[in-house]
Design an enzyme around this catalytic site. Structure first.
Site, short mmCIF file in Angstrom:
data_model
loop_
_atom_site.label_atom_id
_atom_site.label_comp_id
_atom_site.label_asym_id
_atom_site.label_seq_id
_atom_site.Cartn_x
_atom_site.Cartn_y
_atom_site.Cartn_z
N CYS A 2 11.37 7.62 2.76
CA CYS A 2 11.69 8.68 3.70
C CYS A 2 12.06 9.94 2.92
O CYS A 2 12.45 9.87 1.77
CB CYS A 2 12.84 8.36 4.64
SG CYS A 2 12.65 6.80 5.49
N ARG A 27 6.62 11.12 1.03
CA ARG A 27 7.63 10.06 0.92
C ARG A 27 7.60 9.09 2.11
O ARG A 27 8.30 8.08 2.12
CB ARG A 27 9.03 10.68 0.82
CG ARG A 27 9.20 11.59 -0.36
CD ARG A 27 10.58 12.19 -0.36
NE ARG A 27 11.58 11.18 -0.55
CZ ARG A 27 12.01 10.74 -1.73
NH1 ARG A 27 11.49 11.24 -2.83
NH2 ARG A 27 12.94 9.83 -1.82
N TRP A 74 9.48 6.53 6.62
CA TRP A 74 8.67 5.36 6.28
C TRP A 74 9.49 4.18 6.75
O TRP A 74 10.51 3.85 6.15
CB TRP A 74 8.42 5.32 4.78
CG TRP A 74 7.46 4.24 4.35
CD1 TRP A 74 6.10 4.31 4.34
CD2 TRP A 74 7.81 2.95 3.85
NE1 TRP A 74 5.58 3.13 3.87
CE2 TRP A 74 6.60 2.27 3.56
CE3 TRP A 74 9.01 2.28 3.62
CZ2 TRP A 74 6.56 0.99 3.05
CZ3 TRP A 74 8.97 0.98 3.11
CH2 TRP A 74 7.75 0.35 2.83
N ASN A 100 17.91 8.43 4.09
CA ASN A 100 16.87 7.81 3.27
C ASN A 100 17.55 6.67 2.51
O ASN A 100 18.47 6.90 1.75
CB ASN A 100 16.32 8.87 2.29
CG ASN A 100 15.51 8.28 1.15
OD1 ASN A 100 15.49 8.83 0.06
ND2 ASN A 100 14.84 7.18 1.38
N GLY A 101 17.07 5.44 2.76
CA GLY A 101 17.67 4.30 2.07
C GLY A 101 17.77 3.12 3.03
O GLY A 101 17.15 3.12 4.10
N GLU A 489 -6.32 -0.90 -12.12
CA GLU A 489 -6.00 0.42 -11.57
C GLU A 489 -7.15 0.93 -10.69
O GLU A 489 -6.92 1.50 -9.62
CB GLU A 489 -5.68 1.39 -12.72
CG GLU A 489 -5.38 2.81 -12.35
CD GLU A 489 -4.19 3.00 -11.41
OE1 GLU A 489 -3.46 2.03 -11.13
OE2 GLU A 489 -4.01 4.13 -10.93
N LYS A 493 -6.71 1.84 -6.75
CA LYS A 493 -7.05 3.15 -6.19
C LYS A 493 -7.95 2.98 -4.97
O LYS A 493 -7.75 3.60 -3.94
CB LYS A 493 -7.77 4.05 -7.21
CG LYS A 493 -6.94 4.59 -8.34
CD LYS A 493 -5.93 5.65 -7.96
CE LYS A 493 -4.61 5.09 -7.58
NZ LYS A 493 -3.59 4.79 -8.42
N GLU A 496 -5.98 1.46 -2.00
CA GLU A 496 -4.94 2.34 -1.44
C GLU A 496 -5.50 3.38 -0.48
O GLU A 496 -4.90 3.66 0.54
CB GLU A 496 -4.26 3.13 -2.58
CG GLU A 496 -3.22 2.38 -3.34
CD GLU A 496 -2.59 3.26 -4.43
OE1 GLU A 496 -1.36 3.30 -4.50
OE2 GLU A 496 -3.34 3.89 -5.21
N HIS A 512 -14.07 -18.24 -13.70
CA HIS A 512 -13.13 -19.31 -13.33
C HIS A 512 -12.77 -19.27 -11.85
O HIS A 512 -11.72 -19.76 -11.45
CB HIS A 512 -11.87 -19.21 -14.19
CG HIS A 512 -12.16 -19.38 -15.66
ND1 HIS A 512 -12.64 -20.56 -16.17
CD2 HIS A 512 -12.08 -18.52 -16.70
CE1 HIS A 512 -12.83 -20.42 -17.48
NE2 HIS A 512 -12.50 -19.18 -17.82
N LYS A 611 4.77 7.55 -1.43
CA LYS A 611 4.67 7.77 -2.87
C LYS A 611 5.87 7.24 -3.62
O LYS A 611 5.76 6.69 -4.71
CB LYS A 611 4.51 9.26 -3.16
CG LYS A 611 4.26 9.48 -4.62
CD LYS A 611 3.50 10.73 -4.88
CE LYS A 611 3.07 10.80 -6.33
NZ LYS A 611 2.07 9.77 -6.67
C1 G6P Z 1 4.46 3.36 -4.89
C2 G6P Z 1 3.29 4.31 -5.01
C3 G6P Z 1 2.45 3.95 -6.22
C4 G6P Z 1 3.32 3.94 -7.47
C5 G6P Z 1 4.50 2.99 -7.31
C6 G6P Z 1 5.49 3.14 -8.45
O1 G6P Z 1 4.01 2.10 -4.52
O2 G6P Z 1 2.50 4.28 -3.83
O3 G6P Z 1 1.43 4.93 -6.38
O4 G6P Z 1 2.55 3.57 -8.56
O5 G6P Z 1 5.21 3.28 -6.11
O6 G6P Z 1 6.04 4.43 -8.39
P1 G6P Z 1 6.75 5.16 -9.59
O7 G6P Z 1 7.19 6.48 -9.01
O8 G6P Z 1 7.89 4.31 -10.00
O9 G6P Z 1 5.74 5.32 -10.68
#
Ligand code: G6P
Length: 616
Positions: A2, A27, A74, A100-101, A489, A493, A496, A512, A611
């Site tokens: 949030c 956020r 969120w 937020n929390g 990765e 991507k 996501e 396997h 994020k």
């Molecule tokens: C969230 C984001 C990811 C990110 C992860 C870790 O899940 O959606 O994109 O890699 O958090 O975030 P940080 O800020 O600790 O790299």
């Protein structure tokens, strides 16, 4: 997670709150709301959906008041509907809160308040905070000598277990705003006769570059005449004003359709800034200011544990390889969320490296706390300057890649790998690597930004590849060695932002089990650049093709041998094995970006994600 924002000043609060919320929307974005205090009346507007939906229901002419709080959510407790959206008002209609929390003991407190006759109207943990403050406020006992609003906030905060970044207003105090922090970020921007509280500096920088970073268990009371900071136990604390180190331009779209594309494109300059002034090829040295005082321990490290979440965890996997290969330090990688709940063995000489773009990820923070408790030296590799992780670790290295706004992390990943490479080369040189070899690697490292530019110029071609496969619902990403984390990765991507199912695997593991999935409807994306494992991965590609699978291959420029194996071939510049992840990831970022745009998704705000994950 949030995002919260609050304003006290002489301008109209409403547009400032909305602008701030738009900047914090990364956020969380499932519902949003603002509360203004005009005289002794709250004006609250909230809705399910995004800030743009909130904007539509607000009065076109903003009410004349310079005090308000706002929130973008969120959801953690309670569905993301209008009722559960913040701000939350207490049962006496005196107190309004954005949060937020997570309040861990909210159900106990809720039960207690219900027994006292308090009526709840939402499913959120936040409403407990509002009602608890309201409860103490209406009782008022023991507040002598202190203003009652501030006192009741302190009483309530002392009952809470969990995390909070809070902004609170009270109907009886039309010129007072209170902020408090524990576990979630909270910054106070201090302008000319105006104050902005926000979860991060992006919502503040438009108004002022001077800020105070509250520490855990601290709060601030702001009035038109100034502010004072204290602990939640009412012990005064003095805080220094700090300069916010990024500009508004850095957080605007600058003509790009999406932040993600802007951030992918920025990688050459971002990496040049990350490496700039740190790498000295001539002397084969790397100078990383933030770790100078711990260089001795780092050089003598017996073991490195890298911990992170999400994309940063993928960078950590690359780091493990680099530390082993170049510095010859035994290394391992842990999901922060797993590490923190185990009983990790931290011996003398164990260094823990926490990697985080935001510097606020709750699981990573908890892992750091545990590692510190057990006596490890903890190093942070963080992008956001002044973030909680940056302040909690014993020493650290900033990425210096600039603000990352797109929810899907891109330039932070390449920045994290660049920092890990610098560190591994420097520790390697101090331990056993020949200076000439270190100098050669450093020379190759500083060439990476130019090599990335070459790949970016193929964006339109990569879009065609995405288009040709856009109807496929399952993809495999395969790589070996250092390109295995890149495969992970690439798959992340795609998942996501395009919502296509994708799996990343070490290419040899495919036989396997996952090979059973191969059909012509499942594209296999191979990272098959020239490296020590090149011949082996050719074998893995053959296995897929023999079963009718389609291949998208990322290969080294000029590689003729691989052409017959590729339905789509992406050629990238030749780069030494150990630095390859910074270039091999670029086409995968572009592939995911184009696939998501072609599928019509909101690239910067993918569903269900945020994020910065400041909840466990
Ligand atoms: C969230 C984001 C990811 C990110 C992860 C870790 O899940 O959606 O994109 O890699 O958090 O975030 P940080 O800020 O600790 O790299």
């Amino acid at each position: 997670m949030c995002g919260i924002v609050a304003y006290l000043g002489q301008k109209k609060a409403q547009p400032i709150l909305i602008e701030g919320l738009k900047r914090l929307e990364y956020r969380g974005y499932d519902s949003a709301g603002i509360a203004l205090l005009k005289g002794d009346a709250f004006i609250i507007n909230k809705t399910a959906g995004r800030i743009s939906t909130l904007d539509e229901i607000l009065p076109a002419e903003p009410p004349v008041t310079g005090l308000g709080i706002g929130h973008t959510r969120w959801a953690t407790h309670g569905a993301p509907n209008t009722t559960n959206a913040h701000p939350h008002i207490d049962y006496t209609s005196k107190i309004t809160v954005v949060h937020n929390g997570i309040i861990e003991n909210y159900s106990t407190l809720k039960k207690w308040l219900i027994e006292k006759g308090v009526v709840f109207s939402t499913e959120t943990d936040t409403e407990v905070i509002a009602n608890l403050i309201g409860y103490f406020y209406s009782s008022g006992d023991g507040s002598e000598g202190q203003n009652r609003f501030e006192w009741s906030v302190q009483q309530a905060l002392n009952e809470l277990y969990g995390t909070y970044g809070l902004a609170i207003i009270c109907a009886d105090y039309p010129n007072m705003l209170i902020g408090a922090k524990k576990g979630s970020p909270l910054i106070l921007g201090v302008g000319e006769n105006e104050y902005v509280i926000a979860s991060d500096a992006s919502a503040i920088v438009e108004h002022t570059t001077q800020a105070i970073y509250l520490a855990d268990n601290e709060m601030v009371t702001i009035t038109a005449d100034g502010f004072h900071t204290m602990t939640i136990d009412n012990v005064a604390v003095s805080k220094d004003l700090k300069n916010i180190e990024f500009s508004l331009e850095q957080i605007e779209l600058a003509g790009f359709d999406h932040y993600m594309l802007k951030e992918i494109t920025e990688q050459p300059t971002a990496l040049a800034t990350c490496l700039g002034g740190r790498v000295d090829v001539k002397s084969a040295r790397v100078v990383l200011g933030g770790i100078q005082s711990h260089l001795r321990e780092l050089t003598r490290a017996k073991r490195v544990i890298l911990t992170a979440c999400g994309t940063a965890w993928h960078a950590a996997l690359v780091g493990e390889f680099l530390f082993e290969q170049l510095a010859r330090i035994p290394s391992e990688v842990e999901y922060a969320s797993e590490f923190r709940y185990r009983n990790p063995i931290i011996n003398d000489g164990t260094i823990v490296i926490a990697i985080s773009q935001s510097g606020e990820t709750a699981d990573t923070l908890a892992a750091i706390e545990l590692a510190k408790e057990r006596g490890a030296i903890v190093l942070g590799i963080v992008n956001v300057v002044g973030s909680t992780i940056a302040r909690t670790t014993n020493a650290g290295i900033y990425l210096r890649v600039g603000p990352e706004i797109g929810v899907a992390s891109t330039k932070a990943f390449t920045g994290q790998v660049a920092v890990l490479a610098m560190l591994a080369i420097e520790l390697g040189r101090r331990r056993h690597l020949a200076s000439d070899y270190a100098a050669d690697l450093l020379a190759k490292l500083v060439e990476i930004p130019e090599k990335i530019k070459e790949i970016l110029s193929q964006s339109a071609y990569i879009k065609e590849i995405a288009q040709a496969n856009i109807d496929k619902e399952n993809w495999l990403f395969l790589g070996r060695g250092l390109n295995y984390p890149v495969a992970l990765e690439g798959a992340l991507k795609l998942k996501e932002i395009s919502y296509i199912h994708a799996e990343g695997l070490p290419a040899a593991e495919m036989k396997h089990g996952p090979i059973a999935l191969i059909t012509e409807r499942m594209p296999g994306v191979f990272i098959a650049t020239k490296s020590t494992q090149y011949e082996k991965i050719i074998g893995n590609i053959e296995e897929v093709r023999a079963r009718g699978g389609k291949t998208i291959i990322v290969a080294t420029e000029g590689d003729e041998q691989i052409k017959p194996y590729a339905d789509h071939l992406i050629s990238i510049p030749d780069v030494v094995d150990c630095l390859q992840p910074m270039v091999t990831v670029i086409p995968l970022q572009l592939l995911a970006y184009h696939a998501a745009v072609l599928r019509g998704h909101d690239v910067d705000k993918p569903r269900n994600l945020a994020k910065s994950v400041t909840v466990e």
